[in-house]
Design a protein around this motif. Structure first.
Motif, mmCIF file in Angstrom:
data_model
loop_
_atom_site.group_PDB
_atom_site.id
_atom_site.type_symbol
_atom_site.label_atom_id
_atom_site.label_comp_id
_atom_site.label_asym_id
_atom_site.label_seq_id
_atom_site.Cartn_x
_atom_site.Cartn_y
_atom_site.Cartn_z
ATOM 1 N N PRO A 61 0.851 -1.195 0.000
ATOM 2 C CA PRO A 61 0.000 0.000 0.000
ATOM 3 C C PRO A 61 0.880 1.236 0.000
ATOM 4 N N ASN A 102 -2.794 4.888 -3.083
ATOM 5 C CA ASN A 102 -3.887 5.401 -2.249
ATOM 6 C C ASN A 102 -4.038 6.914 -2.437
ATOM 7 N N LEU A 107 1.058 5.591 -0.033
ATOM 8 C CA LEU A 107 0.562 6.961 -0.049
ATOM 9 C C LEU A 107 1.794 7.855 -0.125
ATOM 10 N N GLU A 130 4.908 7.578 -1.756
ATOM 11 C CA GLU A 130 6.142 6.844 -1.459
ATOM 12 C C GLU A 130 7.036 6.760 -2.693
HETATM 13 N N1 LIG Z 1 -0.534 6.273 6.936
HETATM 14 C C1 LIG Z 1 -1.076 5.892 5.822
HETATM 15 N N2 LIG Z 1 -0.350 5.040 5.062
HETATM 16 C C2 LIG Z 1 -0.907 4.667 4.007
HETATM 17 C C3 LIG Z 1 -2.194 5.120 3.631
HETATM 18 N N3 LIG Z 1 -2.444 4.559 2.534
HETATM 19 C C4 LIG Z 1 -1.390 3.822 2.236
HETATM 20 N N4 LIG Z 1 -0.429 3.907 3.145
HETATM 21 C C5 LIG Z 1 0.857 3.207 3.140
HETATM 22 O O1 LIG Z 1 0.863 2.252 4.193
HETATM 23 C C6 LIG Z 1 2.204 1.996 4.625
HETATM 24 C C7 LIG Z 1 2.286 2.187 6.145
HETATM 25 O O2 LIG Z 1 2.151 3.516 6.474
HETATM 26 P P1 LIG Z 1 3.297 4.294 7.297
HETATM 27 O O3 LIG Z 1 2.971 5.734 7.205
HETATM 28 O O4 LIG Z 1 4.616 3.835 6.822
HETATM 29 O O5 LIG Z 1 3.028 3.819 8.774
HETATM 30 P P2 LIG Z 1 4.116 3.248 9.789
HETATM 31 O O6 LIG Z 1 4.986 2.257 9.142
HETATM 32 O O7 LIG Z 1 3.341 2.769 10.961
HETATM 33 O O8 LIG Z 1 4.909 4.500 10.208
HETATM 34 P P3 LIG Z 1 6.419 4.845 9.864
HETATM 35 O O9 LIG Z 1 7.208 4.432 11.045
HETATM 36 O O10 LIG Z 1 6.346 6.330 9.627
HETATM 37 O O11 LIG Z 1 6.821 4.117 8.629
HETATM 38 C C8 LIG Z 1 3.093 2.931 3.826
HETATM 39 O O12 LIG Z 1 3.588 2.262 2.681
HETATM 40 C C9 LIG Z 1 2.103 4.037 3.390
HETATM 41 O O13 LIG Z 1 2.482 4.683 2.210
HETATM 42 C C10 LIG Z 1 -2.943 6.015 4.395
HETATM 43 O O14 LIG Z 1 -4.065 6.457 4.106
HETATM 44 N N5 LIG Z 1 -2.351 6.379 5.502
#
Ligand SMILES: Nc1nc2c(ncn2[C@@H]2O[C@H](COP(=O)(O)OP(=O)(O)OP(=O)(O)O)[C@@H](O)[C@H]2O)c(=O)[nH]1
Ligand SMILES: [Mg+2]
Length: 224
Positions: free
Chosen positions: A12, A39, A14, A16
């Motif tokens: 997924p 997304n 957003l 990236e």
């Molecule tokens: N947060 C967020 N991520 C999304 C969404 N849609 C897709 N993604 C993707 O989902 C994945 C996980 O989100 P991250 O923002 O990396 O969340 P995380 O891994 O808990 O946080 P980090 O430590 O910042 O990486 C990433 O590849 C995002 O690009 C959305 O609506 N919100």
């Protein structure tokens, strides 16, 4: 193909564009299908992913869970592997996770970032938040869970038909693990994986997403 199984990777994304380039550049050749769920990104994530040979599926409604549900619905492989598009999860570890899954006796294996080796890879706030959520999930479901918020899983696609996946948000990560561990026909195990700092801008809102995920654990346990 790997050991006679068709392999799909679902990512997924957003915004990236930086991370996805690095992730796709290191994708093992035996992976049959790479689905990048765009997304509603405002950067060049979709173009970069297409140039690198991935299949881009669009999901206009924002939300980590929403993006995953659309991606999983489009997957055709026997085995599905998931990871973020920000290069924080070990693409090189895919063949190792496949070997473990094939011998594990369960249908769902989750990569645990804990015990965390590289402390720089996770902020203190994220670290404490992840630990609290994993502890609460362990107590609620009477089973020690190392990493309830991990985003790297490997599982047999057929397990999806027995899961009830409602969340459109970051809570999807804990929800799919709960569905695996409460369903005896699926089975759930965790395996240690390396974790590195993300590439690109952070989207996660620790307090908002943290509270939401905590409440969702209770909802999943008592309301279902
Ligand atoms: N947060 C967020 N991520 C999304 C969404 N849609 C897709 N993604 C993707 O989902 C994945 C996980 O989100 P991250 O923002 O990396 O969340 P995380 O891994 O808990 O946080 P980090 O430590 O910042 O990486 C990433 O590849 C995002 O690009 C959305 O609506 N919100
Ligand atoms: Mg991430």
């Amino acid at each position: 193909m790997y050991s006679g199984k068709m392999i799909t990777v679902v990512i997924p994304c957003l915004n990236e564009e930086k991370g996805i380039k690095k992730v796709l550049a290191r994708m093992p050749r035996f992976v049959d299908e790479i689905i990048v769920v765009d997304n509603n990104s405002t950067d060049r994530t979709a173009q970069v992913a297409k140039q690198m040979g991935a299949r881009v599926v669009y999901e206009k409604i924002r939300g980590y869970g929403r993006a995953y549900k659309t991606g999983l619905m489009n997957a055709r492989g026997d085995i599905i592997i998931t990871l973020d598009g920000d290069q924080s999860y070990p693409v090189d570890g895919i063949s190792y996770l496949l070997e473990v899954l094939l011998r594990s006796g369960v249908q769902f294996l989750s990569g645990s970032r804990f015990p965390l080796q590289n402390r720089q890879a996770m902020s203190f706030k994220h670290y404490v938040g992840n630990k609290v959520l994993s502890l609460v999930m362990s107590v609620l479901f009477f089973r020690w869970i190392w990493d309830s918020q991990s985003g790297m899983w490997i599982f047999y696609r057929e397990a999806l038909s027995r899961m009830r996946l409602d969340s459109d948000t970051m809570a999807f990560s804990e929800e799919i693990k709960i569905e695996a561990l409460i369903n005896r026909d699926i089975g759930f195990k965790e395996i240690y994986i390396d974790y590195t700092s993300r590439v690109g801008e952070i989207k996660l809102q620790p307090w908002r997403d943290g509270w939401r995920n905590l409440l969702y654990l209770f909802k999943k346990r008592f309301v279902h």
